[in-house]
Design a protein around this motif. Sequence first.
Motif, PDB file in Angstrom:
ATOM      1  N   ASP A  95      42.791  18.849  21.999  1.00  0.00           N
ATOM      2  CA  ASP A  95      41.865  18.250  22.966  1.00  0.00           C
ATOM      3  C   ASP A  95      42.252  18.603  24.393  1.00  0.00           C
ATOM      4  OD1 ASP A  95      40.375  17.097  20.987  1.00  0.00           O
ATOM      5  OD2 ASP A  95      41.388  15.166  21.073  1.00  0.00           O
ATOM      6  N   GLY A 115      34.437  18.738  10.899  1.00  0.00           N
ATOM      7  CA  GLY A 115      33.141  18.082  10.775  1.00  0.00           C
ATOM      8  C   GLY A 115      32.506  18.285   9.411  1.00  0.00           C
ATOM      9  N   GLU A 170      46.011  17.108  17.330  1.00  0.00           N
ATOM     10  CA  GLU A 170      44.697  16.833  17.894  1.00  0.00           C
ATOM     11  C   GLU A 170      44.780  16.573  19.395  1.00  0.00           C
ATOM     12  OE1 GLU A 170      42.396  13.917  15.967  1.00  0.00           O
ATOM     13  OE2 GLU A 170      42.517  14.839  13.995  1.00  0.00           O
ATOM     14  N   PRO A 178      32.192  13.740  14.394  1.00  0.00           N
ATOM     15  CA  PRO A 178      33.578  13.322  14.634  1.00  0.00           C
ATOM     16  C   PRO A 178      34.276  12.928  13.341  1.00  0.00           C
ATOM     17  CG  PRO A 178      32.072  11.575  15.272  1.00  0.00           C
ATOM     18  CD  PRO A 178      31.211  12.749  14.859  1.00  0.00           C
ATOM     19  N   LYS A 179      35.594  13.019  13.325  1.00  0.00           N
ATOM     20  CA  LYS A 179      36.346  12.739  12.110  1.00  0.00           C
ATOM     21  C   LYS A 179      36.427  11.250  11.802  1.00  0.00           C
ATOM     22  CE  LYS A 179      40.688  12.840  11.868  1.00  0.00           C
ATOM     23  NZ  LYS A 179      42.108  13.253  11.787  1.00  0.00           N
ATOM     24  N   ASP A 180      36.207  10.381  12.809  1.00  0.00           N
ATOM     25  CA  ASP A 180      36.303   8.950  12.579  1.00  0.00           C
ATOM     26  C   ASP A 180      34.963   8.310  12.236  1.00  0.00           C
ATOM     27  OD1 ASP A 180      35.290   9.458  15.067  1.00  0.00           O
ATOM     28  OD2 ASP A 180      36.379   7.859  16.089  1.00  0.00           O
ATOM     29  N   SER A 211      29.686  18.610  16.059  1.00  0.00           N
ATOM     30  CA  SER A 211      29.233  17.348  16.626  1.00  0.00           C
ATOM     31  C   SER A 211      29.569  16.146  15.745  1.00  0.00           C
ATOM     32  CB  SER A 211      27.717  17.389  16.860  1.00  0.00           C
ATOM     33  OG  SER A 211      27.010  17.373  15.628  1.00  0.00           O
ATOM     34  N   ARG A 239      37.168  22.718  14.701  1.00  0.00           N
ATOM     35  CA  ARG A 239      36.312  21.543  14.835  1.00  0.00           C
ATOM     36  C   ARG A 239      35.200  21.547  13.779  1.00  0.00           C
ATOM     37  NH1 ARG A 239      38.751  17.369  17.049  1.00  0.00           N
ATOM     38  NH2 ARG A 239      39.212  17.572  19.283  1.00  0.00           N
ATOM     39  N   SER A 245      37.507  11.849  27.057  1.00  0.00           N
ATOM     40  CA  SER A 245      38.074  10.614  26.550  1.00  0.00           C
ATOM     41  C   SER A 245      39.237  10.171  27.419  1.00  0.00           C
ATOM     42  CB  SER A 245      38.557  10.821  25.108  1.00  0.00           C
ATOM     43  OG  SER A 245      39.282   9.706  24.665  1.00  0.00           O
TER      44      SER A 245
END
Length: 272
Positions: free
Chosen positions: A63, A187, A59, A110-112, A108, A183, A30
């Motif tokens: 990352d 998820g 986070e 994502p939180k958003d 896999s 993670r 990202s």
Amino acid sequence: MRAKVVVFPIRGRNWCFSRSIDPSIRGDQSPNTPSTFKELYNRIFSQHGKKSDGDSKVEVAVDFVSNKMNRAWSNLENAPQGTIKNKIHGLGLKLLSRVKPSEIFFKSIPKDINRVDIVYPSSLNPRLVRRRLRHIAFRGSVIHKKYLYGSAILLPLTSFFMVLPLPNIPFFWILFRTYSHWRATQGSEKLLQLVSEASSNPNESSVEKAESGVKGTDNSPSPLWVFEPSEELQKLLHNKEAVDGLSESAISNICNKFYLNSGDVAKYRHSI
């Protein structure tokens, strides 16, 4: 953000849950992730711009560490045959092969994410599919949170191996497992949240339409779940082996069609 999840029985009571990711839209690191310690420091402690909360700072740091670990793993993978780095990479592959496929699936998510498209064989009841998703999400949130705390406790203990003139494999492995469980916890909790909100929603039209084979219209409110019964997936499931569930050729065809990782999917045949 939306994600596509493919669900199907793979061996007896074992079901496969895997996120479909089109190779054409796969992304690298990202652009918002810092690549140097200076950038990381500025992102966390800078007073300019919008002030980020504690969770977002954590986070960013996680990352950053994750990207460093991925680069280090790539260096081990490209090491010449017979070297210590190459042997460490081989050991890492053996350890990674023991990671359960459900953990990979949760990581896999994502939180958003705010919507999930569920692809499943047309012969299955969508209510059963949703129930199974809710079950694995709840179970995953409990299990990975427990292992997250356990791995975090072991980190200081394995750091003592730093005094040895060898790579501290136990420390980096526990560090990876801590990150992986963190993670997976995120998820699974996000998945459980969506399932719970969907199940408490009095509007069950998406399930009813999936059962009747009718697609939703643009006039209906945006649902958290979109059920997509697949006749093609149903046909691919016919290529079975009597004892060991789906054959390797059937798994390969399903993975190629729906953009799944065949190695992760195959693990579900023997997963408990």
